[in-house]
Design a protein around this motif. Structure first.
Motif, PDB file in Angstrom:
ATOM      1  N   GLY A  50      -7.139   5.007 -45.931  1.00  9.44           N
ATOM      2  CA  GLY A  50      -6.424   5.167 -47.205  1.00  9.44           C
ATOM      3  C   GLY A  50      -6.943   3.882 -48.173  1.00  9.44           C
ATOM      4  N   GLY A  51      -7.897   3.136 -47.666  1.00 10.16           N
ATOM      5  CA  GLY A  51      -8.383   2.129 -48.640  1.00 10.16           C
ATOM      6  C   GLY A  51      -7.632   0.737 -48.610  1.00 10.16           C
ATOM      7  N   ASP A  52      -6.683   0.737 -47.644  1.00 12.78           N
ATOM      8  CA  ASP A  52      -5.911  -0.749 -47.535  1.00 12.78           C
ATOM      9  C   ASP A  52      -6.988  -1.681 -46.506  1.00 12.78           C
ATOM     10  OD1 ASP A  52      -4.342  -2.755 -47.376  1.00 12.78           O
ATOM     11  OD2 ASP A  52      -2.539  -1.648 -47.646  1.00 12.78           O
ATOM     12  N   TRP A  53      -7.604  -2.254 -46.703  1.00 16.91           N
ATOM     13  CA  TRP A  53      -8.245  -3.099 -45.777  1.00 16.91           C
ATOM     14  C   TRP A  53      -7.511  -4.185 -45.506  1.00 16.91           C
ATOM     15  CZ3 TRP A  53     -12.327  -0.628 -43.969  1.00 16.91           C
ATOM     16  CH2 TRP A  53     -13.228   0.379 -44.948  1.00 16.91           C
ATOM     17  N   ARG A  54      -6.582  -4.618 -46.315  1.00 16.05           N
ATOM     18  CA  ARG A  54      -5.777  -5.945 -45.955  1.00 16.05           C
ATOM     19  C   ARG A  54      -4.916  -5.472 -44.811  1.00 16.05           C
ATOM     20  NH1 ARG A  54      -2.819  -7.335 -51.043  1.00 16.05           N
ATOM     21  NH2 ARG A  54      -2.647  -5.109 -50.896  1.00 16.05           N
ATOM     22  N   ILE A  55      -4.236  -4.571 -44.833  1.00 16.64           N
ATOM     23  CA  ILE A  55      -3.201  -4.157 -43.700  1.00 16.64           C
ATOM     24  C   ILE A  55      -4.140  -3.817 -42.478  1.00 16.64           C
ATOM     25  CG2 ILE A  55      -1.217  -2.685 -43.021  1.00 16.64           C
ATOM     26  CD1 ILE A  55      -0.215  -4.393 -45.032  1.00 16.64           C
ATOM     27  N   GLY A  56      -5.265  -3.056 -42.901  1.00 13.99           N
ATOM     28  CA  GLY A  56      -6.086  -2.440 -41.875  1.00 13.99           C
ATOM     29  C   GLY A  56      -6.827  -3.552 -40.812  1.00 13.99           C
ATOM     30  N   SER A  57      -6.782  -4.651 -41.674  1.00 21.26           N
ATOM     31  CA  SER A  57      -7.511  -5.723 -40.750  1.00 21.26           C
ATOM     32  C   SER A  57      -6.555  -6.447 -39.727  1.00 21.26           C
ATOM     33  CB  SER A  57      -7.595  -6.910 -41.578  1.00 21.26           C
ATOM     34  OG  SER A  57      -6.485  -7.376 -42.314  1.00 21.26           O
ATOM     35  N   LEU A  58      -5.078  -6.200 -39.928  1.00 20.83           N
ATOM     36  CA  LEU A  58      -4.313  -6.628 -38.669  1.00 20.83           C
ATOM     37  C   LEU A  58      -4.649  -5.725 -37.763  1.00 20.83           C
ATOM     38  CD1 LEU A  58      -0.880  -7.250 -40.937  1.00 20.83           C
ATOM     39  CD2 LEU A  58      -2.548  -8.739 -40.366  1.00 20.83           C
ATOM     40  N   TYR A  59      -4.488  -4.571 -37.997  1.00 26.53           N
ATOM     41  CA  TYR A  59      -4.609  -3.473 -36.841  1.00 26.53           C
ATOM     42  C   TYR A  59      -6.020  -3.758 -36.155  1.00 26.53           C
ATOM     43  CZ  TYR A  59      -0.264  -1.094 -38.217  1.00 26.53           C
ATOM     44  OH  TYR A  59       0.983  -0.777 -38.631  1.00 26.53           O
ATOM     45  N   ALA A  60      -7.225  -3.976 -36.956  1.00 24.04           N
ATOM     46  CA  ALA A  60      -8.390  -3.869 -36.443  1.00 24.04           C
ATOM     47  C   ALA A  60      -8.494  -5.211 -35.540  1.00 24.04           C
ATOM     48  CB  ALA A  60      -9.647  -4.083 -37.815  1.00 24.04           C
ATOM     49  N   LEU A  61      -7.755  -6.248 -36.031  1.00 26.25           N
ATOM     50  CA  LEU A  61      -8.020  -7.704 -35.343  1.00 26.25           C
ATOM     51  C   LEU A  61      -7.112  -7.437 -34.015  1.00 26.25           C
ATOM     52  CD1 LEU A  61      -9.220 -10.552 -36.101  1.00 26.25           C
ATOM     53  CD2 LEU A  61      -6.840 -11.168 -36.594  1.00 26.25           C
ATOM     54  N   LEU A  62      -6.072  -6.888 -34.019  1.00 31.98           N
ATOM     55  CA  LEU A  62      -5.213  -6.767 -32.619  1.00 31.98           C
ATOM     56  C   LEU A  62      -6.217  -5.576 -31.717  1.00 31.98           C
ATOM     57  CD1 LEU A  62      -1.725  -6.501 -33.516  1.00 31.98           C
ATOM     58  CD2 LEU A  62      -2.775  -7.988 -32.086  1.00 31.98           C
ATOM     59  N   GLN A  63      -6.615  -4.626 -32.391  1.00 29.19           N
ATOM     60  CA  GLN A  63      -7.591  -3.800 -31.577  1.00 29.19           C
ATOM     61  C   GLN A  63      -8.590  -4.339 -30.988  1.00 29.19           C
ATOM     62  OE1 GLN A  63     -10.102  -1.288 -33.697  1.00 29.19           O
ATOM     63  NE2 GLN A  63      -9.684   0.529 -32.458  1.00 29.19           N
TER      64      GLN A  63
END
Lengths: 539, 217
Positions: free
Chosen positions: A503-516
């Protein structure tokens, strides 16, 4: 007992999933209402861009990754410690890597900001940047870079089984340079042995959905992504298109596998038939060093930029660093992050344990039968595109998926994929384990079973641990089976990262990506500590 | 003619260097075979690998090496034009005999590919092994393997040959047969040969005993 267990593994994790998936897909394809139709097929062919994009993705990314890996592999021979770099790279799931790469290299990414800070060339994000956020080339680059460490790991396993150093010396005594000897003598054999891992990589690239959803173009999307999207549209027409698209993917997979099977033969013919022995213009030693440096920089960069973004309170273009760092976003999002993290962890833990044990059962059975060769049917799930296969499972399971059993079916589907990867990683060490150690233990009075527990397992604990870690990260990265069989009831870090970041929200996406990324990274770090008493040290 | 002068080989153990042996001068003339004998660990194979040009990380080696009057100490393995036949291997297992023979000739031979093929086939015929042209090395017997391996080394036009326990993997019946054939072929082609072995039965030509730090020639 091993025999009975191996039959159970074959049935539950190989024959039933693959057989039922393909068979049910075949049966539902014949359905008059939602089955395959000629009209949908010709419509797909008319919109050939999707097929071409899928084809380009499945050919370019794996083959570029393959030759890059071959270029870099002599580095492992010279400095075996480089292998340690592969673990953190392997542990970064595709989705986290894509998010990190975008934060690093997109038109508003950190590298452009750095250029702007030094030169003042880009006061606004450049429009014609070669790595835009939604583009097929970006998908190809992400897949190439992510497939590279896996292929390097596979090559390094093969290098341990071949007398490469003496081959290189022998070829040099004939008058070849070391570089020429590598490409003419070692590479043809490596390529032959890499046929199966390459097949897995090619099929993965053909049927990958999460990365195109994140960074791929929508006009038109690759075929796997379109099939995935059609299945969520309930109109009969969309279901027909999904079914037809799944079959087109299967046919493409067949063609690509055929092409892949001829790859090493073609390379060998070209390189051994080539008369001139003049050194190539490309200094591959230097290129190899640069490639290793770049890969190291990239993994460090991806992890750093994800961590920074997750802690940045505001970080507007063209600022090189965030205005301030605070854990605020973690605190506000934590309640949403907890459930997918728990799901991801337990699914990965259980399916990695299952996959690793299952791989050991199959390999133990192979040892009993004195079969050392690689048994390719174990990898069959990796040789069928995920889209049609999981679509088949979804149709087979039907009502089961809405009766609270979703989590178990997702676990089972992950185990189907962790098994072949664990087998790939373990095969070399397990089949080449020196029988003498077991005989010696038995001569001391231990039973065959006790010798296995007390001698073989401890000596193989390092490769077993690596197989577990790879299986763990394979499970963490599963998107399609989790999404389709979980029916939204089993959100994981991967499914959430894709839905937030696409959806284009890289900021919140980065939290999930980091944990992943952190979960498998922790497992790889723990595994890195297991060295003492490993077979590698005894042999 | 192969000439080694002022050679000193030391084994590095951490900061310490332990002298393995030193040798003032050794010359191997045209068609001559020199055998270096000695127990395991004395440094025979290390000497051979140094002559070949292999980088040896755990050793400090000083010395001069010349071939036909030309100093080759600083040259790479590929430039030295030395053939090798070691205990194991010699034929690339993933290439057929044909491919092995052609691969050996490509860098140095000026012949056309067809002529290279004819040359290799002629040599194979003299051994009665031309029917093995299309097979892989693993289908050769021990004796056939050793002969074809030497043949491939010779196809690469070496100026000198290095043999490291070349017959030790052969059974007793074959061993003498292959040994005689190898030395006869090397002498016929006037190739200086340095042989390393710990088995007196394999020795040929001038024998040099390697015992202790000073090797007397």
């Amino acid at each position: 007992m091993v025999r009975a267990l191996s039959i159970a593994v074959w049935l539950l994790l190989i024959i039933l999933p693959v057989g039922s998936g393909v068979l049910f897909l075949l049966l539902t394809s014949l359905d008059a209402k939602t089955g395959v139709s000629l009209a949908a097929f010709s419509e797909l062919l008319l919109g050939y861009e999707s097929i071409l994009s899928s084809f380009a993705l499945a050919v370019v990314a794996p083959f570029v990754a393959c030759y890059l890996a071959l270029l870099m592999a002599p580095g492992i021979l010279r400095k075996p410690r480089l292998q340690q770099l592969l673990s953190p790279l392997l542990s970064i799931p595709h989705v986290a890597f894509a998010v990190g790469l975008m934060l690093l290299m997109s038109p508003s990414g950190w590298l452009v900001r750095l250029v702007e800070a030094i030169s003042g060339l880009f006061p606004v994000p450049p429009a014609s940047w070669p790595l835009p956020e939604k583009f097929l080339v970006t998908v190809i680059i992400v897949l190439t870079l992510k497939e590279l460490p896996f292929l390097l790991l596979m090559i390094s396993a093969q290098l341990k089984q071949l007398p490469v150093k003496s081959w290189l010396v022998q070829a040099q005594s004939y008058g070849y340079s070391e570089r020429q000897a590598w490409w003419r003598i070692v590479t043809p054999e490596l390529l032959r042995r890499m046929t199966l891992p390459m097949a897995a990589v090619i099929i993965y690239s053909l049927s990958v959905v999460d990365i195109p959803l994140l960074v791929g173009s929508n006009t038109p999307a690759v075929l796997a992504q379109r099939v995935y999207e059609w299945t969520f549209q309930f109109a009969a027409n969309s279901q027909i298109k999904a079914m037809t698209g799944a079959w087109v993917l299967l046919v493409m997979a067949l063609l690509l596998l055929l092409m892949n099977s001829k790859h090493s033969v073609l390379y060998r013919r070209l390189v051994l038939g080539k008369r001139a022995v003049t050194p190539g213009r490309l200094n591959s030693d230097k290129a190899s060093r640069y490639a290793w440096g770049f890969l190291g920089f990239l993994s460090f960069g991806v992890i750093t930029v994800l961590a920074l973004q997750s802690l940045a309170s505001s970080w507007f273009y063209p600022n090189l660093w965030p205005a301030a760092l605070s854990p605020e976003r973690w605190q506000t999002e934590w309640s949403y992050l907890l459930e997918p993290t728990v799901h991801s962890f337990w699914l990965a833990l259980l399916s990695a344990i299952t996959g690793t044990i299952a791989a050991m059962v199959l390999l133990q059975r192979q040892r009993q039968k004195a079969v050392k060769s690689f048994y390719w049917p174990v990898l069959i799930a990796l040789l069928i595109p995920q889209v049609p296969l999981v679509l088949g499972w979804q149709r087979v399971l039907g009502q089961q998926l809405t009766e609270g059993w979703q989590l178990w079916w997702v676990f089972w589907s992950h185990a189907v994929y962790t098994l072949p990867y664990a087998y790939l990683v373990l095969h070399g060490a397990y089949t080449s384990f020196n029988e003498q150690w077991l005989i010696r233990a038995q001569s001391l009075g231990y039973s065959a079973r006790a010798a296995w527990w007390r001698v073989m397992l401890p000596m193989l604990k390092q490769p077993v641990a690596i197989a577990f870690a790879v299986a763990f990260s394979v499970s963490i990265a599963q998107y399609l089976p989790t999404q389709w069989l979980g029916q939204g009831a089993t959100p994981t870090l991967t499914t959430e990262a894709v839905s937030v970041a696409s959806g284009g929200d890289w900021r919140i996406g980065s939290l999930y990506a980091l944990l992943q990324m952190l979960l498998p990274l922790l497992v790889f770090i723990a595994v890195g500590g297991i060295r003492k008493g490993s077979y590698a040290e005894h042999s | 003619m192969l000439n080694i002068r002022d050679l000193k080989i030391e084994l590095l153990r951490g900061d310490q260097a332990e002298l393995l042996f030193q040798l003032d001068e050794l010359t191997v003339g045209k068609g001559e075979v020199v055998t270096l004998m000695g127990p395991s660990g004395v440094g025979k194979s290390t000497l051979l690998r140094w002559v070949l040009g292999e980088p040896l990380v755990n050793f400090r080696i000083q010395g001069q090496l010349s071939l036909n009057g030309e100093d080759i100490s600083g040259k790479s393995i590929a430039q030295r034009q030395l053939g090798m036949m070691f205990q194991k291997g010699g034929l690339f297992p993933h290439l057929t005999i044909e491919e092995n023979c052609l691969f050996a000739q490509k860098p140095r031979s000026n012949l056309h590919r067809i002529e290279q093929k004819e040359r290799a086939l002629t040599m194979l015929k003299t051994l009665g092994l031309d029917d093995k042209w299309a097979v892989y090395p693993d289908s050769l017997s021990g004796g056939q393997y050793a002969r074809v391996a030497l043949l491939c080394s010779l196809l690469a036009e070496p100026q000198a040959m290095l043999l490291d326990e070349p017959f030790s993997s052969l059974d007793a019946g074959l061993r003498e047969d292959v040994r005689q054939w190898t030395f006869a072929l090397l002498q016929e082609r006037e190739i200086p040969t340095l042989l390393v072995t710990h088995d007196i039965a394999d020795a040929c030509g001038r024998e040099i005993e390697m015992r202790g730090e000073n090797v007397n020639v």
